[in-house]
Each structure stands twice: as structure tokens, then as C-alpha cells.
Design an enzyme around this catalytic site. Structure first.
Site, PDB file in Angstrom:
ATOM      1  N   HIS A  11      33.636  32.085  41.889  1.00 50.38           N
ATOM      2  CA  HIS A  11      33.908  32.277  40.461  1.00 50.38           C
ATOM      3  C   HIS A  11      32.587  32.226  39.717  1.00 50.38           C
ATOM      4  O   HIS A  11      31.766  31.334  39.965  1.00 50.38           O
ATOM      5  CB  HIS A  11      34.863  31.195  39.931  1.00 50.38           C
ATOM      6  CG  HIS A  11      36.193  31.249  40.607  1.00 50.38           C
ATOM      7  ND1 HIS A  11      37.129  32.200  40.303  1.00 50.38           N
ATOM      8  CD2 HIS A  11      36.704  30.491  41.602  1.00 50.38           C
ATOM      9  CE1 HIS A  11      38.185  32.015  41.078  1.00 50.38           C
ATOM     10  NE2 HIS A  11      37.948  30.992  41.877  1.00 50.38           N
ATOM     11  N   TYR A  69      30.678  34.580  31.015  1.00 53.33           N
ATOM     12  CA  TYR A  69      30.364  35.267  32.269  1.00 53.33           C
ATOM     13  C   TYR A  69      28.935  35.776  32.365  1.00 53.33           C
ATOM     14  O   TYR A  69      28.517  36.247  33.417  1.00 53.33           O
ATOM     15  CB  TYR A  69      31.330  36.435  32.475  1.00 53.33           C
ATOM     16  CG  TYR A  69      32.763  35.989  32.592  1.00 53.33           C
ATOM     17  CD1 TYR A  69      33.214  35.329  33.722  1.00 53.33           C
ATOM     18  CD2 TYR A  69      33.661  36.199  31.558  1.00 53.33           C
ATOM     19  CE1 TYR A  69      34.526  34.897  33.825  1.00 53.33           C
ATOM     20  CE2 TYR A  69      34.979  35.772  31.647  1.00 53.33           C
ATOM     21  CZ  TYR A  69      35.395  35.134  32.774  1.00 53.33           C
ATOM     22  OH  TYR A  69      36.688  34.702  32.872  1.00 53.33           O
TER      23      TYR A  69
END
Length: 148
Positions: A100, A22
Site C-alpha cells: 500500500h 498518495y
């Protein structure tokens, strides 16, 4: 134009969790990035994050009364499991972009099925925090009113 940015579970832990997947940006960093771009384009922006499915649904429902014209949503783990959030988005009939941070196509096979992609105006995946900005810009381009 008024846009709501909704973040699902565990995104409050960005910057600490799975940095290799991430990145190091926190949710506050992402909000600052999106706020800056929203300000440049005349978009009124509201942010919301919850680890609770029902709170996310309530926020989506509130968008109608708050005259929200577009939603950028990262359902996170609910992407693959929440028929209830999907139904809430269908119920309010507000155009939304699914975002996302990671490239879900490169992740576990169970993460590659989204319950939202087929009803979203578009899906942005794998571009990190800039994906939120692109979602905002897509909503402005496709549904925004001229601000001049």
C-alpha cells in the site's frame, strides 16, 4: 524469477488523485522504478492494473500457467472488500506481498482491515512507491533462485 505486479482500482489515477495521501508519482513512474530494480536483479516482471475485480482474479489465475513465482499486489479499495481476490490468491498458492502506498494505519478505520495481510508473506504500507521495490526484493530474497 518471474514476478507479477498487480494494481487494483483507481491506481491508474495516481499523480492526480489525493496527492496529499498518495504523492505525485504516477503508476507509470512506479512501473519504471520497479522495472529498473527488476532489471538489476534479474527478475522478469509483468505489470497489470484493473478497476474490475473479475479481471484481477483472471490475471491471478493466469499466473499459474505463466509460471509466475511471486506476486506483488496493491489491491487498493478491494483490500477491505474482496473475498473473491483473496480466494484467487489462495487458489494459485503463489507467494505474494501486499503493498500500500499510504500508511493504512493512519487512515479511516474501515481501511485498517485487510482481507489479505494474514495470507501474504508480508505487508508493506506507507512507504510510497518504494514499497513496490521492497516487495519485489523480499520475493527475490525469500523465493528467488540464484541468478549467478
Amino acid at each position: 524469477m518471474k514476478v507479477m505486479v498487480i494494481n487494483g482500482p483507481n491506481l491508474n489515477m495516481l499523480g492526480r488523485r489525493e496527492v496529499g495521501i498518495y504523492g505525485g508519482a504516477t503508476l507509470d513512474d512506479i512501473e519504471s522504478l520497479v522495472r529498473r530494480r527488476a532489471g538489476q536483479t534479474g527478475i522478469d516482471i509483468e505489470f497489470f492494473q484493473s478497476n474490475k475485480e473479475g479481471e484481477i482474479i483472471d490475471k491471478i489465475h493466469s499466473a499459474v500457467n505463466n509460471k509466475v513465482e511471486g506476486i506483488v499486489i496493491n489491491p487498493a479499495g478491494y483490500t477491505h472488500t474482496s473475498v473473491a481476490i483473496r480466494d484467487a490468491l489462495l487458489c494459485v498458492k503463489i507467494p505474494f506481498v501486499e503493498v500500500h502506498i499510504s500508511n493504512v494505519a493512519k487512515r479511516d478505520s474501515f481501511r485498517q482491515k485487510s482481507l489479505f495481510s494474514d495470507i501474504a508473506i508480508g505487508t508493506i504500507s506507507g512507504l510510497g512507491p518504494v514499497g513496490y521495490v521492497l516487495g519485489l526484493e523480499a520475493l527475490k530474497e525469500l523465493y528467488g533462485k540464484a541468478t549467478e
